[in-house]
Design an enzyme around this catalytic site. Sequence first.
Site, mmCIF file in Angstrom:
data_model
loop_
_atom_site.group_PDB
_atom_site.id
_atom_site.type_symbol
_atom_site.label_atom_id
_atom_site.label_comp_id
_atom_site.label_asym_id
_atom_site.label_seq_id
_atom_site.Cartn_x
_atom_site.Cartn_y
_atom_site.Cartn_z
ATOM 1 N N GLY A 35 1.811 3.161 2.268
ATOM 2 C CA GLY A 35 2.812 3.212 3.344
ATOM 3 C C GLY A 35 4.112 2.570 2.895
ATOM 4 C CG HIS A 36 4.238 -1.655 2.113
ATOM 5 N ND1 HIS A 36 2.932 -2.078 2.030
ATOM 6 C CD2 HIS A 36 4.788 -2.335 3.153
ATOM 7 C CE1 HIS A 36 2.692 -2.974 2.974
ATOM 8 N NE2 HIS A 36 3.797 -3.145 3.674
ATOM 9 N NE ARG A 86 8.568 8.012 13.890
ATOM 10 C CZ ARG A 86 9.267 8.540 14.898
ATOM 11 N NH1 ARG A 86 10.582 8.515 14.880
ATOM 12 N NH2 ARG A 86 8.655 9.122 15.904
ATOM 13 C CG HIS A 143 -0.267 -0.289 2.522
ATOM 14 N ND1 HIS A 143 0.633 0.589 3.078
ATOM 15 C CD2 HIS A 143 -0.329 -1.341 3.373
ATOM 16 C CE1 HIS A 143 1.064 0.117 4.220
ATOM 17 N NE2 HIS A 143 0.516 -1.076 4.428
HETATM 18 P P1 AMP Z 1 4.850 -5.146 6.516
HETATM 19 O O1 AMP Z 1 4.700 -5.475 5.079
HETATM 20 O O2 AMP Z 1 3.565 -4.832 7.199
HETATM 21 O O3 AMP Z 1 5.729 -6.098 7.259
HETATM 22 O O4 AMP Z 1 5.641 -3.756 6.534
HETATM 23 C C1 AMP Z 1 6.848 -3.575 5.837
HETATM 24 C C2 AMP Z 1 7.413 -2.237 6.201
HETATM 25 O O5 AMP Z 1 6.473 -1.222 5.866
HETATM 26 C C3 AMP Z 1 7.710 -2.090 7.694
HETATM 27 O O6 AMP Z 1 8.916 -1.350 7.866
HETATM 28 C C4 AMP Z 1 6.516 -1.312 8.183
HETATM 29 O O7 AMP Z 1 6.772 -0.556 9.336
HETATM 30 C C5 AMP Z 1 6.248 -0.411 7.003
HETATM 31 N N1 AMP Z 1 4.867 0.078 7.004
HETATM 32 C C6 AMP Z 1 3.732 -0.657 7.093
HETATM 33 N N2 AMP Z 1 2.650 0.166 7.117
HETATM 34 C C7 AMP Z 1 3.118 1.432 7.045
HETATM 35 C C8 AMP Z 1 2.514 2.729 7.037
HETATM 36 N N3 AMP Z 1 1.195 2.879 7.119
HETATM 37 N N4 AMP Z 1 3.311 3.811 6.952
HETATM 38 C C9 AMP Z 1 4.661 3.679 6.890
HETATM 39 N N5 AMP Z 1 5.297 2.494 6.897
HETATM 40 C C10 AMP Z 1 4.537 1.386 6.963
#
Ligand code: AMP
Length: 294
Positions: free
Chosen positions: A38-39, A151, A36
């Site tokens: 965020g990633h 974060r 998404h």
């Molecule tokens: P995940 O795929 O959920 O393991 O997340 C991969 C990376 O994306 C990790 O460093 C998370 O902290 C970061 N991440 C996930 N969601 C967000 C978000 N909404 N905003 C910023 N970074 C995010």
Amino acid sequence: MISPIESTPTRVSDICGSIRASGKKVAFVPTMGALHEGHLSLVNQARAAGDVVVVSIFVNPKQFGPSEDLDKYPKNLAADQEKLSKKGVELIFAPSPAEMYPPGFATEVKIPKGVTVGFCGAKRPGHFDGVATVVTKLLNIVGPCFAVFGRKDYQQLQVIKRLVADLNLPVHIIEGPTVRESDGLAMSSRNVYLTPEERVRALAIPGALTAAHVLFNQSSNSNPTVGELLTAVKTPIEAAADSVDYITAADPETLIPLQSEATAPPRLLIAAAAFFGATRLIDNTVLGEDAPPQ
Ligand code: AMP
């Protein structure tokens, strides 16, 4: 250009080694996919830091507990590849569990003290051992790089900073701010599990964190106590959620909880985890540092 996908660790090590040998810097974003905005914001930060951007997509079975959502965790490699291609990502590392944990795999990286103790560490036994193990492997496979972490997973970020410092991993960590939907809900791959009704209730989390910012910033009063801030966060979340795992105020670096009767220090972390239906959401804010979520 379509971002190429590699699945073997040795191949990714070779490619990243060649990139560095040519004088270019590698910037790395580890993820579990279902990407998404965020990633993608982390990918933008990687692009600004390095010359070549590598993104890993691996749903790490070792960081899921037996009753957690490993089997139904959202997966869509084709859609992720398209998103990363639009960002010009040079390499996607998408190994299978068997490539990361072949028969005979026996090593675990554990951080038994300090930043792993509270919050999700207390509620998800073994979770951060799984995170530390996979992140150590991923950082060793990619090699010296800038590595970008969000974060949104605040405790995970502190755990990884500890790991990198303690093991002298040749990695420079970059922190990405939490990206939110326009109504304040922190973006998460797990948000797709929420029913429309649960998603409305989940807005209590960013609303409560915002209320804490308002109380913290009120200059007419003397500084609030930690307990007053926690009450401002707990009351709306406890009313809206189906259950609450934790709502804690802590030092933003050590993650040691603050005493309720203490006056709020200039910076403090408030972190929350709560269930809406079967979906566990986490969120956090650092008062005195972050912008309010709403
Ligand atoms: P995940 O795929 O959920 O393991 O997340 C991969 C990376 O994306 C990790 O460093 C998370 O902290 C970061 N991440 C996930 N969601 C967000 C978000 N909404 N905003 C910023 N970074 C995010």
